[in-house]
Structure formats: C-alpha cells, structure tokens
Design an enzyme around this catalytic site. Sequence first.
Site, short mmCIF file in Angstrom:
data_model
loop_
_atom_site.label_atom_id
_atom_site.label_comp_id
_atom_site.label_asym_id
_atom_site.label_seq_id
_atom_site.Cartn_x
_atom_site.Cartn_y
_atom_site.Cartn_z
CG HIS A 105 2.32 -3.47 1.46
ND1 HIS A 105 1.48 -3.03 0.47
CD2 HIS A 105 3.27 -4.22 0.86
CE1 HIS A 105 1.89 -3.50 -0.70
NE2 HIS A 105 3.00 -4.22 -0.49
CG LEU A 106 7.98 -1.08 6.27
CD1 LEU A 106 8.78 -0.13 5.39
CD2 LEU A 106 8.15 -0.74 7.73
CG HIS A 107 7.88 -5.11 1.05
ND1 HIS A 107 7.50 -6.41 0.78
CD2 HIS A 107 7.12 -4.32 0.25
CE1 HIS A 107 6.57 -6.41 -0.14
NE2 HIS A 107 6.31 -5.15 -0.48
CG ASP A 125 5.69 -10.95 1.07
OD1 ASP A 125 5.49 -11.84 0.21
OD2 ASP A 125 5.65 -9.74 0.82
CB ILE A 126 1.75 -14.87 0.59
CG1 ILE A 126 1.62 -13.88 -0.55
CG2 ILE A 126 0.71 -14.63 1.67
CD1 ILE A 126 0.34 -14.04 -1.35
#
Length: 136
Positions: free
Chosen positions: A82-84, A13-14
């Site tokens: 999207h899955l975190h 993740d950015i």
Amino acid sequence: MIHKDSELVCFRDICPAAPHHYLVVPKQHIVSCFSLFKEHIKLVERMAEMGRAVLQENGITNPNDIRLGFHIPPYISVPHLHLHVLAPTSEITDDLAHKFTPGTMRFFTEDLLRRTLEDDLCRLVCTVEPDHYHML
C-alpha cells in the site's frame, strides 16, 4: 472508499498522520515492496498517479507539500502493498512523523522505489546503519 478502478482502490488511513492521509492499494495481492520487480514499475506509477489525483480532487495542489511512499518490512503492519499518500507534509503530526520520514529504514518514497526497480535491483537491501538505508 474514495476512488477505485479495475486495478486499485484508495481509502482514508484509519490512523491519519496528516489532514489528508490516504492509502492506494492494488487489488492483486502483493505482500510488500520486497515482492516487486522491474515489471511492477507501471503499477507503482499508477498507484502514485491515483494518489496525486485524489489529493487534487481534495484541493491539494502544491506538489512540494505532499509525500508518497511505502513502508518496508519489518516496518509494515499489514502484509499487503500500500502506498501512503500524505498532505500537507508540513502538517504531519509530530508523534507519527518518524514513520513517514524519507531516507530512513522505515519509509521508501515512491520515487526511490521506482528508481530502484528501474535499476533492476530485484530486491531492496538495507544495511543496518542507524536509521538510514542504502542500495547495495
């Protein structure tokens, strides 16, 4: 990119909320959790499997200190499912913790999403109760 296969990619993740914060994304375009149906259960399971595998590869072995989940509209910043994948949950930063709190309107755990799809609730429906969701 940390990991990929024919169907999924995983990358950092950015704006990480935890020391290990990755996103698992299907290559097929799916807008959000609201676009999922019962037929997508296996996709959600594979996304979670990839997320857990990446954590294990990075030395995260305590399953009680990880969090896997999805933001739901309108709390998505990118219109692509999207899955975190976050770990350790005990180190999620205070200023971002509200975005990844299970049981809120912002964040559906992978397990809850899967169970919702298994129950054949084709669409997630949220009430407007203060910051808590309910399946209707």
